[in-house]
Design an enzyme around this catalytic site. Structure first.
Site, PDB file in Angstrom:
ATOM      1  CE  LYS A   2     -27.769  -4.377  34.232  1.00 17.46           C
ATOM      2  NZ  LYS A   2     -27.281  -3.492  35.281  1.00 17.46           N
ATOM      3  NE  ARG A   7     -33.329  -0.396  35.999  1.00 15.52           N
ATOM      4  CZ  ARG A   7     -33.125  -0.910  34.787  1.00 15.52           C
ATOM      5  NH1 ARG A   7     -32.444  -2.033  34.649  1.00 15.52           N
ATOM      6  NH2 ARG A   7     -33.585  -0.305  33.718  1.00 15.52           N
TER       7      ARG A   7
END
Ligand code: 8Y4
Length: 289
Positions: free
Chosen positions: A228, A262
């Protein structure tokens, strides 16, 4: 004698997912524009091959996404999202020994996905769309309830919290109550603080630092930190250079009680987790059955 349902098992339609130790959700983007995997898996054959590879590497769930949720990404019409997701979903449900998750905000696609055998609905909107609660309630699938402040297009403009940890926890507790009232049992719920979704770096770090308090709800928590942009900003790394940062944050999440990660890099995260486990499992991870 009353039979108490075992804790740390997530009911995903035809699969029972054992969460007594942390599990990996492998990301499978079926979008032409994905920041991370650039349109490689639009073809169901290639998508299936990648999914099979991730399962071999240790993924316990595969998450198919047909709409990019990154800030500024254009919304995808239902028809387009159906065309991307459903052929891949049908194939994976036939070929994989693990539950298949569908990442969507759209109740119409949720219904088709659970009918096609999806084991989990991954909704970054936490079933707030009209008809979404009902779509999941009418199935046996699990749902991941994620916190997001604002809408994908604008959420990073000006995120604001007085106390991010308690606000995210309160939001999720409210969504859990609505799910239970709609008939979605707690054994079908996963919680997710939604790293990067309407959060500044300070908010993301506070949420990760305080993840144990979210885990104290007793429901399993999923953490999505892989590759991210917070890693990009904190380290000054392009998306292709974020593996080490992703692994560090993955372990930080597991140390605080996360049960599902995830991730894009399944093999590497599985190695990190395997050594983590060998070093010794903390009380929070191993208590209860
Ligand atoms: C590079 C790679 C840069 C990936 C950004 C990204 C989550 C999620 C996403 C999450 C749950 C993403 C669909 C964002 N993040 N679902 N989805 N939790 N449940 N960005 O954190 O991966 S997409």
């Amino acid at each position: 004698m009353t039979v108490v349902p075992q804790k740390w098992q997530l009911r995903c339609a035809d699969h029972l997912l054992d969460l007594s130790s942390p599990r990996l959700m492998g990301v499978l983007n079926v979008t032409p524009d994905s920041f991370s995997d650039g349109g490689r898996f639009l073809d169901p054959g290639l998508a299936a091959a990648r999914a099979i590879e991730m399962v071999a590497q240790g993924a316990a769930i595969i998450d198919i996404g047909g709409e990019s949720t990154r800030p500024g990404a254009p919304p995808v019409p239902l028809e387009e999202e159906r065309k991307r997701v459903l052929p891949v979903l049908r194939r994976l449900v036939r070929e994989l020994p693990v539950p298949v998750s569908v990442d969507t905000l759209k109740p119409a696609l949720m219904r088709e996905a659970v009918d096609a055998g999806a084991g989990l609905i991954n909704d970054v909107n936490a079933l707030r769309a009209p008809g979404a609660l009902e779509a999941v309630a009418a199935s046996d699938a699990a749902v991941c309830l994620m916190h997001m402040q604002g809408q994908p297009r604008t959420m990073q403009a000006a995120p604001e919290y007085a106390d991010v940890v308690s606000e995210v926890s309160a939001f999720l507790a409210h969504r859990v109550a609505l799910c239970e009232a709609a008939g979605i049992g707690r054994d079908r719920l996963l919680l997710d603080p939604g790293f990067g979704f309407g959060k500044l770096d300070a908010h993301n770090l506070a949420l990760l630092r305080g993840l144990s308090s979210l885990c104290a709800s007793g429901l399993p928590v999923l953490a999505g930190l892989s590759r991210k942009s917070l890693i990009g900003r904190l380290l000054g790394r392009e998306v292709s250079q974020r593996l080490a940062g992703s692994l560090a944050l993955a372990l930080a999440a597991v140390a605080r009680g996360a049960r599902v990660l995830r991730v894009h890099d399944v093999a590497e995260t599985a190695d990190a987790l395997a050594l983590w486990r060998l070093v010794g499992v903390s009380q929070t991870q191993e208590e209860d059955t």
